[in-house]
Write a protein that holds these residues in place. Sequence first.
Motif, mmCIF file in Angstrom:
data_model
loop_
_atom_site.group_PDB
_atom_site.id
_atom_site.type_symbol
_atom_site.label_atom_id
_atom_site.label_comp_id
_atom_site.label_asym_id
_atom_site.label_seq_id
_atom_site.Cartn_x
_atom_site.Cartn_y
_atom_site.Cartn_z
ATOM 1 N N ALA A 12 0.834 -1.247 0.144
ATOM 2 C CA ALA A 12 0.003 0.067 0.258
ATOM 3 C C ALA A 12 0.791 1.217 -0.149
ATOM 4 N N GLY A 13 1.814 1.376 1.123
ATOM 5 C CA GLY A 13 2.595 2.328 0.920
ATOM 6 C C GLY A 13 3.554 2.707 -0.560
ATOM 7 N N LEU A 14 4.116 1.645 -0.990
ATOM 8 C CA LEU A 14 4.724 1.678 -2.211
ATOM 9 C C LEU A 14 3.845 2.185 -3.583
ATOM 10 N N CYS A 15 2.485 1.967 -3.269
ATOM 11 C CA CYS A 15 1.439 2.363 -4.203
ATOM 12 C C CYS A 15 1.103 3.858 -4.022
ATOM 13 N N ALA A 16 0.963 4.247 -2.668
ATOM 14 C CA ALA A 16 0.996 5.631 -2.494
ATOM 15 C C ALA A 16 2.044 6.337 -2.922
ATOM 16 N N LEU A 17 3.076 5.954 -2.823
ATOM 17 C CA LEU A 17 4.168 6.903 -3.198
ATOM 18 C C LEU A 17 4.471 6.744 -4.703
ATOM 19 N N ARG A 18 4.181 5.687 -5.358
ATOM 20 C CA ARG A 18 4.138 5.690 -6.991
ATOM 21 C C ARG A 18 2.977 6.747 -7.354
ATOM 22 N N HIS A 19 1.920 6.896 -6.648
ATOM 23 C CA HIS A 19 1.064 8.084 -7.420
ATOM 24 C C HIS A 19 1.255 9.375 -6.967
ATOM 25 N N LEU A 20 1.995 9.387 -5.877
ATOM 26 C CA LEU A 20 2.263 10.875 -5.196
ATOM 27 C C LEU A 20 3.366 11.490 -6.258
ATOM 28 N N ARG A 21 4.464 10.518 -6.629
ATOM 29 C CA ARG A 21 5.491 10.688 -7.525
ATOM 30 C C ARG A 21 5.131 11.098 -9.027
ATOM 31 N N ALA A 22 3.748 10.422 -9.398
ATOM 32 C CA ALA A 22 3.200 10.897 -10.674
ATOM 33 C C ALA A 22 2.856 12.334 -10.731
ATOM 34 N N LYS A 23 2.719 13.043 -9.409
ATOM 35 C CA LYS A 23 2.497 14.413 -9.653
ATOM 36 C C LYS A 23 3.540 15.378 -9.003
ATOM 37 N N PRO A 24 4.743 15.079 -9.633
ATOM 38 C CA PRO A 24 6.078 15.965 -9.012
ATOM 39 C C PRO A 24 5.922 17.342 -8.682
ATOM 40 N N SER A 25 5.155 17.917 -9.538
ATOM 41 C CA SER A 25 4.873 19.189 -9.293
ATOM 42 C C SER A 25 4.056 19.704 -8.303
ATOM 43 N N ILE A 26 3.398 18.942 -7.526
ATOM 44 C CA ILE A 26 2.398 18.879 -6.812
ATOM 45 C C ILE A 26 2.990 18.473 -5.164
ATOM 46 N N PHE A 27 3.192 17.249 -5.376
ATOM 47 C CA PHE A 27 3.789 16.591 -4.074
ATOM 48 C C PHE A 27 5.203 16.236 -3.920
ATOM 49 N N GLN A 28 5.645 16.534 -2.826
ATOM 50 C CA GLN A 28 7.040 15.965 -2.224
ATOM 51 C C GLN A 28 6.761 14.752 -1.077
ATOM 52 N N PRO A 29 6.918 13.732 -1.668
ATOM 53 C CA PRO A 29 6.678 12.394 -0.531
ATOM 54 C C PRO A 29 7.746 11.828 0.312
ATOM 55 N N VAL A 30 7.578 11.478 1.122
ATOM 56 C CA VAL A 30 8.576 10.634 2.070
ATOM 57 C C VAL A 30 7.612 9.412 2.580
ATOM 58 N N ALA A 31 8.215 8.086 2.343
ATOM 59 C CA ALA A 31 7.605 6.944 3.019
ATOM 60 C C ALA A 31 8.400 6.679 4.013
ATOM 61 N N PHE A 32 7.993 6.347 4.973
ATOM 62 C CA PHE A 32 8.790 5.995 6.566
ATOM 63 C C PHE A 32 8.355 4.436 6.660
ATOM 64 N N GLU A 33 9.541 3.602 6.651
ATOM 65 C CA GLU A 33 9.382 2.205 6.900
ATOM 66 C C GLU A 33 10.342 1.583 8.044
ATOM 67 N N ILE A 34 9.599 0.930 8.838
ATOM 68 C CA ILE A 34 10.482 0.399 9.850
ATOM 69 C C ILE A 34 11.643 -0.694 9.486
ATOM 70 N N GLY A 35 11.159 -1.463 8.552
ATOM 71 C CA GLY A 35 12.175 -2.331 7.983
ATOM 72 C C GLY A 35 13.336 -2.048 7.194
ATOM 73 N N GLU A 36 14.266 -2.992 7.005
ATOM 74 C CA GLU A 36 15.441 -2.593 6.153
ATOM 75 C C GLU A 36 14.823 -2.759 4.798
ATOM 76 N N LYS A 37 13.967 -3.635 4.345
ATOM 77 C CA LYS A 37 13.370 -3.879 3.187
ATOM 78 C C LYS A 37 12.027 -3.310 3.084
ATOM 79 N N VAL A 38 11.460 -3.042 1.808
ATOM 80 C CA VAL A 38 10.066 -2.675 1.649
ATOM 81 C C VAL A 38 9.562 -3.952 1.332
ATOM 82 N N GLY A 39 8.078 -4.109 1.608
ATOM 83 C CA GLY A 39 7.372 -5.259 1.301
ATOM 84 C C GLY A 39 6.376 -5.585 2.388
ATOM 85 N N GLY A 40 6.589 -5.091 3.661
ATOM 86 C CA GLY A 40 5.681 -5.472 4.603
ATOM 87 C C GLY A 40 5.450 -7.149 5.009
ATOM 88 N N THR A 41 4.101 -7.270 4.823
ATOM 89 C CA THR A 41 3.784 -8.526 4.897
ATOM 90 C C THR A 41 4.640 -9.889 4.111
#
Length: 426
Positions: A12-41
């Motif tokens: 879900a976080g990767l998906c949110a980041l992907r769509h925020l990044r699709a609007k670079p003139s509007i959004f400056q996103p940061v995803a915070f993740e506890i793990g060393e890797k992405v992927g969660g579950t």
Amino acid sequence: MNRVAVIGAGAAGLCALRHLRAKPSIFQPVAFEIGEKVGGTWVYTDRQGKDENGLPIHSSMYRNLKTNLPKEVMAFPDFAFEKNLPSFISHVEVMKYLEKYMHHFNLEPYIKSKTLVERIEPVQNVTKEQPTWQLTYSDVTNQEKKHTEEFDGVIVCSGHYSVPLMPKLPGMNVFQGHQIHSHDYREPGFFKDKKVVCLGAGASGVDIAIDISTQAEQVTLSHNKLWITSPFPGNIKQKPGIKHLSEKSVTFRDGTIEDADIVLYCTGYRFVYPFLTDECNLEIDENERVTPLYKHLVHSQYTNLSFIGLCKIICPFPSFHIQTQFAISVLDGSLKLPSREEMDADADYDFKKRMDEGLAPRHAHLMGPRQWKYTTELARMANVDPIAKSVQELFDMIHETRVKDLIDYKKINYEITGPETFRAYQ
Ligand code: FAD
């Protein structure tokens, strides 16, 4: 420029980041993740309990898990799995897929891994309708040192399959065998030659019972659902729910008794957002209903705070694809929401309708057959493409047929052949 914090970098976080990044003139996103890797579950670990930094293990993944949906249905609509894989794949392949998704959309530079979000609180601002958000986080290897940053919006993608929902059953304190929750289930070796009672017959309960049956002497699948008609391995039997536990046995609601060495609770998970302060005004009631959320997603008082993936029995990645775009359309102002009162009335109506249809209050966020109407409505409001009919129909078909043949349904492969068509092949 809007600074947006994404909490968690699972699917879900990767998906949110992907769509925020699709609007670079509007959004400056940061995803915070506890793990060393992405992927969660999908980040499998042998560990149970705490990780090397003393934090609870997040993932409930087990070693032999194969997906319970075909990859043709699981995929984000804008990024397919590798074609040459079978339809039902191991968790390792899903992990690889999520990493590829991250690389394809160049998301890595926007992910702050090994970072624990500890506190999120609204900061009221007289010049703005919505608050900004003060976020406190720490490096997981140095949790004493806190950092604080301010954001214009927050998208919570912290998952909800991590904190066990344990039943309260008479006799749990006298049972002398092991009692574990499916969150800590990793592999069947531990169950060798044991008599096991698995409580709960959701997707994980049934799958884990079958996995354990390869090693255990006997597995009793105890549940309050309709009797499952699928053929099972010879050492699995079904029983109704548990009435009580004794020192070395379990009594079921029909009065029958089975000896047991281990009771495995496949009883689901709780919604937990320990990082939200009281000022965030998010309530989780005793039935796990989360309010005040418009469309199970957007906080009706603070519309720049949203929650992805809270709904249950859904087609997860495609659903995240729609939900994140909805939340982002709210953030960029392209989607005008109704008034707070209207949004709350809408959520209450949704809940009341569920109760009128005979659902229990704990099913406030259960989708199942409701999901296509729901995601299609979100897509229409956010002005994005809905989930393809072929994906909807293949999901429904799998969902209906799975319970009839729990052993062999993963041996069939599928191909999406058009916007509304798919084919099955061996
Ligand atoms: P998660 O994957 O849980 O990710 C949440 C992330 O948030 C984690 O990485 C976590 O570390 C991070 N996080 C949490 N709190 C914080 C914090 N305070 N600070 C920073 N980071 C934080 N779905 C399918 O489509 N097909 C399947 O076959 C399937 N099988 C499943 C099997 C099991 C055993 C389970 C548990 C789930 C399965 N699912 C399946 C559902 C699966 O959970 C979803 O597909 C999806 O992966 C959920 O993604 P998510 O991003 O919402 O949550």
